[in-house]
Write an enzyme that holds these catalytic residues in place. Sequence first.
Site, PDB file in Angstrom:
ATOM      1  N   HIS A  80       0.832  -1.198   0.000  1.00  0.00           N
ATOM      2  CA  HIS A  80       0.000   0.000   0.000  1.00  0.00           C
ATOM      3  C   HIS A  80       0.871   1.254   0.000  1.00  0.00           C
ATOM      4  CE1 HIS A  80      -2.970  -2.902   1.618  1.00  0.00           C
ATOM      5  NE2 HIS A  80      -3.857  -2.132   1.028  1.00  0.00           N
ATOM      6  N   ASP A  95      -4.967  -6.196  -7.372  1.00  0.00           N
ATOM      7  CA  ASP A  95      -5.174  -5.397  -6.179  1.00  0.00           C
ATOM      8  C   ASP A  95      -5.352  -3.950  -6.638  1.00  0.00           C
ATOM      9  OD1 ASP A  95      -5.422  -4.852  -3.484  1.00  0.00           O
ATOM     10  OD2 ASP A  95      -3.555  -5.833  -2.897  1.00  0.00           O
TER      11      ASP A  95
END
Length: 492
Positions: free
Chosen positions: A195, A264
């Site tokens: 992330h 993702d």
Amino acid sequence: MTHSVHAPAGPGLPADLDEAAHRCLVAGFEGTTTVPDTLKRLVDRGLGGVILFTRNVRDAEQVRQLTDALRAVRPDLLVGIDNEGGGIGHLVSAGAPDVPGSWALGVADDPRLTARCADALAGHLASLGITASYAPVADLQNHPDNPIVRTRSFGADPELVSRHLRAWIAATEARGIASCAKHFPGHGGTTTDSHHETAVDPRPYDELDLAPFRAAVAAGVPMLMSAHVVFPALDPDRPATLSPRILSGLLRDELGFDGVLVSDALEMKAIADRYGEAAGARLALAAGADQVIVAVPDLRTTLACRDAVLDALGSGELSEERVREAAGRVRRLAERYAAPAAHVPGWDGGAGLEAARRAVRSRLVPAPARGAHVVDLFPPPHPALNWGGEDLLTELRSVDPTATGTAIKGHPADPAGLVAAVLRRAEGVPLVVATYDAGLHPWQAAVRDALLAARPDAVRVSTGMPEEGDVLCSYGRGRVNLRAVAEVLAGA
């Protein structure tokens, strides 16, 4: 070239190819009751799916009305959500069943109990009109410094993880919900959270964590999600999400997966900072992904990704055959899962607490510490992984009203002052010190150690991964994880 969302098709592209390109996108959006006009136009053009987050959730009735409104635009739109259980989920205010994180299920190691927990989550999704679940986590938690997988994983042993994956996938499928094993080919061997930046797994090929993904494929999982992780043994240049060698070669050719491979989220910094979301969309589809997730609510980012794909199709940089193949897989997925069940049988609302209790009691437990003063130390919630705000003191007071204490979220401004205040308030009563992955958060370890130096009789509790010296471990911060620990502390 910049494309308007009003345009009927891409630059010189046939209408069916334009639709196919849109099928390859999954979009996040803002709102709880109405479908934004821009999103409606994307759905009209063929948008493959939407992903819901906490920002889209107020209560159960509202979510069902929202999913109905989305399908009223186009019935075969896939509506998905991250729904792992534990302290990670977006449906708390919609009455989501309380289940522990996957690590606790692995500790209990009863696949039938895992299936009951997965069934509860899937039944709840079905009742809300959500039919795609971006779960379970198939990663192995095998690096002590991994910052992102941890208790989201069923464990470190590939056989244990595989049997719980099979149970979860089968239970979810029985509800008519599409499950998604993630994050291929494994995020558990990294020391970086993708992330925030590019993650690398430096291990040789024969040490990679492929066994659980092989098990998921063999179990018929309809979706897999790729990892934004670089595997030098497979492709030294690109993260898995953008690597033809990993997505087409390894996953399709070697593992034989023919379901939908979804990326993702593209706004994660491992992709966005190095490539940009738009280029990431084009590269992921070219590499073998079937859908890319653009989770940010600002639909301009989704439009930029869409335009990059259309431009690449128009220039020949992205092959028409590849996009049609991807869209075909998405259509087949939608045929199986887009429509919610007309009737949703009930589920076992107590399975999660049963599992959490069995995990906590899997080892020797201390004598009760009623009337304790509790210090619960934990970091702020991860921005991408919703957390309901649960704390150990609240759960302990529900079974022992005489308990006192405090919950410390994030680095305290005055650690020494905090320690002094805690010792003063805990004088003459049992002291409980709970940490959450203190090895990754030095401030927690410092506060804990200072308290233990003055109060060596304090009960050490871990609400994350177990650490040496902990007396009690919850194996997660879901409400039932903390409730199970609280019951042991109170002797309930």
